[in-house]
Each structure stands twice: as C-alpha cells, then as structure tokens.
Motif scaffolding. Structure first.
Motif, PDB file in Angstrom:
ATOM      1  N   GLN A  89      34.623  -2.408   6.259  1.00 27.43           N
ATOM      2  CA  GLN A  89      35.494  -1.587   7.084  1.00 27.43           C
ATOM      3  C   GLN A  89      34.595  -0.188   7.494  1.00 27.43           C
ATOM      4  OE1 GLN A  89      38.581  -0.222   5.065  1.00 27.43           O
ATOM      5  NE2 GLN A  89      39.945   0.584   6.887  1.00 27.43           N
ATOM      6  N   GLY A 101      32.408   1.310  18.186  1.00 31.46           N
ATOM      7  CA  GLY A 101      32.953   0.416  17.094  1.00 31.46           C
ATOM      8  C   GLY A 101      32.125  -0.782  17.097  1.00 31.46           C
ATOM      9  N   SER A 122      33.696  -6.663  15.818  1.00 33.91           N
ATOM     10  CA  SER A 122      34.727  -7.101  14.988  1.00 33.91           C
ATOM     11  C   SER A 122      36.217  -6.161  15.345  1.00 33.91           C
ATOM     12  CB  SER A 122      34.401  -6.830  13.697  1.00 33.91           C
ATOM     13  OG  SER A 122      33.472  -7.606  13.110  1.00 33.91           O
ATOM     14  N   ASP A 123      35.829  -5.057  16.072  1.00 30.70           N
ATOM     15  CA  ASP A 123      37.120  -4.232  16.415  1.00 30.70           C
ATOM     16  C   ASP A 123      37.246  -3.893  17.827  1.00 30.70           C
ATOM     17  OD1 ASP A 123      35.057  -1.880  16.288  1.00 30.70           O
ATOM     18  OD2 ASP A 123      35.107  -2.042  14.284  1.00 30.70           O
ATOM     19  N   SER A 183      41.666   1.341  16.626  1.00 28.17           N
ATOM     20  CA  SER A 183      41.527   0.001  17.125  1.00 28.17           C
ATOM     21  C   SER A 183      42.127  -0.952  15.901  1.00 28.17           C
ATOM     22  CB  SER A 183      40.171  -0.484  17.299  1.00 28.17           C
ATOM     23  OG  SER A 183      40.028  -1.586  17.564  1.00 28.17           O
ATOM     24  N   TYR A 184      42.632  -2.160  16.640  1.00 28.94           N
ATOM     25  CA  TYR A 184      42.853  -3.199  16.029  1.00 28.94           C
ATOM     26  C   TYR A 184      41.504  -3.882  15.529  1.00 28.94           C
ATOM     27  CZ  TYR A 184      45.147  -7.999  14.568  1.00 28.94           C
ATOM     28  OH  TYR A 184      45.250  -9.192  14.304  1.00 28.94           O
ATOM     29  N   ALA A 185      41.503  -4.672  14.243  1.00 31.47           N
ATOM     30  CA  ALA A 185      40.200  -5.126  13.786  1.00 31.47           C
ATOM     31  C   ALA A 185      40.450  -6.493  12.865  1.00 31.47           C
ATOM     32  CB  ALA A 185      39.461  -3.942  13.064  1.00 31.47           C
ATOM     33  N   SER A 204      43.762  -9.183   9.385  1.00 30.92           N
ATOM     34  CA  SER A 204      43.316  -8.015  10.237  1.00 30.92           C
ATOM     35  C   SER A 204      44.038  -6.538   9.448  1.00 30.92           C
ATOM     36  CB  SER A 204      44.618  -8.304  11.548  1.00 30.92           C
ATOM     37  OG  SER A 204      45.893  -8.200  11.009  1.00 30.92           O
TER      38      SER A 204
END
Lengths: 113, 120
Positions: A1, A24, A27-28, A92-94, A100
């Motif tokens: 992350q 990013g 993955s995101d 961002s969602y990742a 998640s």
C-alpha cells in the motif's frame, strides 16, 4: 500500500488554469473509476470537490473538473481565484473486492500568485 | 443536515491504546450504502486513511495499520469507535471521521477533526 503520487506544489495566476496529477497503479487508480479529490484550507477539514473521477457534488463550482488516463487521474481548476489557494488531495479505492482499501495521495499545495 | 464530531483524549502516552469516538447526526448507519471512515493527518503532512465501517458491519482497514486498529459501530447511539493500540509519537495527528457515501464512493461529509498528541 503506497500513497498516490502528486506534485508537491503547483501555482498559477488568477484567471489561469492549472492541473494537478495523481499517479497510482493498476491496483488502484488504473483499475477503478473511483478517484475523488479533496480541497483543504489551513486548519480546516477536507472538502469533497470531485468524486468518481469526474463528477462534481452539488455546490462545487464547475471550474473544477476531473479526468483519468491509465493509472493517472487529474484535477483541473480553470479561472483560478484567490480562494482556490489550498492543499488538494486525491483518493482512490484500491485492492480487490475481498481486500479493498482506500489510499490518499501525498497532497499538492496550490498557490495563486 | 449531516454532521460528525470526533471526541477522545488529546494526549496519550507511548504504548497506550487510543480510543476515539465519532458521534454523528443526519444519517443512520443502518441505512444501506452508508459508511463511516477514519482518516488522520500528522501536523504539516498528508491525509492517511485508517479504517472504514459500513452499514452491514463490513469493516476495512489500512493494510499497514491493520494489526493495531479496530473499528466498531453503535447504531442506536449514532456512534463509531476507533481504537488504535501501541501508540507512538509518530501517531501524533489530527484524526477525522467522515461519512462514506457508497453511491459516490467518497467521503462527502467530514468532522472538524481532533488533535491527538502522543508523548510521555
């Protein structure tokens, strides 16, 4: 992350346009059209400016717009005004549906000259 | 009108456990699509997402802090509680709670934040 990558600072004169990038990974930012942007004035809580990459919440000026290309999202502010001077963060969602999470960018300080 | 407010200690000692409460109004955490998240910001630094809890009690944590965090909700009290164990001076930050709107996949309402200092 890892945090999303933003330029530390950008500047522009009143009336001009500026763009802040947010880079990013696959993955995101690259996998989801779920980037949001927040404006934060000193000593204040962040304010949502853009969601789902390019949508503006009610009440946010149409001078603010968002876009995405590949793993990079961008926030553009047109017709710069003095009150736009603030810090801006992308988010961002990742991850995956089973693991998640949310990740923010390192922030960009906008100076209106 | 949605409002959120963080409360908890302003000073904690290293190794102690921090417990923060987010008290909110204007929405219910039993409503489908609603969540509450915690985000922190060390002085002069960037925002960092910590945890998120949804109406269905689904919980998500920052991978790097997962072992230290617990998020719970009390729907009847309109509260969300975050605990963080083994506090360190690097955890000194303003801690925010925020309303998560899954329809917008964003934090659309934020609390004012509470500054927590970790020092002996």
């Amino acid at each position: 992350q890892s945090a999303l990558t933003q330029p530390a600072s950008v500047s522009g004169s009143p009336g001009q346009s500026i763009t802040i990038s947010c880079t990013g990974t696959s993955s995101d930012v690259g996998s989801y059209n779920l980037v949001s942007w927040y404006q934060q004035h000193p000593g204040k809580a962040p304010k949502l400016m853009i969601y789902e990459g390019s949508k503006r919440p009610s009440g946010v000026s149409n001078r603010f717009s968002g876009s995405k290309s590949g793993n990079t999202a961008s926030l553009t502010i047109s017709g710069l005004q003095a009150e736009d001077e603030a810090d801006y963060y992308c988010c961002s969602y990742a991850g995956s549906s089973t693991l998640s999470y949310v990740v923010f960018g390192g922030g960009t300080k906008l100076t209106v000259l | 009108q949605i409002t959120l407010k963080e409360s908890g200690p302003t000073l904690v000692k290293p190794t102690q456990t921090l417990t923060l409460t987010c008290t909110f109004s204007g929405f219910s955490l039993s409503t489908s699509g609603v969540g509450v998240g915690w985000i922190r910001q060390p002085p002069g630094k960037a925002l960092e997402w910590l945890a998120l809890i949804y109406w269905d009690d689904d919980k998500r944590y920052s991978p790097s802090l997962k072992s230290r965090l617990t998020i719970t909700k009390d729907t009847s009290k309109n509260q969300v509680v975050l605990t963080m164990t083994n506090m360190d001076p690097v955890d000194t930050a303003t801690y925010y709670c925020a309303h998560r709107n899954t329809a917008m996949d964003s934090f659309d309402y934020w609390g004012q934040g509470t500054l927590v200092t970790v020092s002996s």
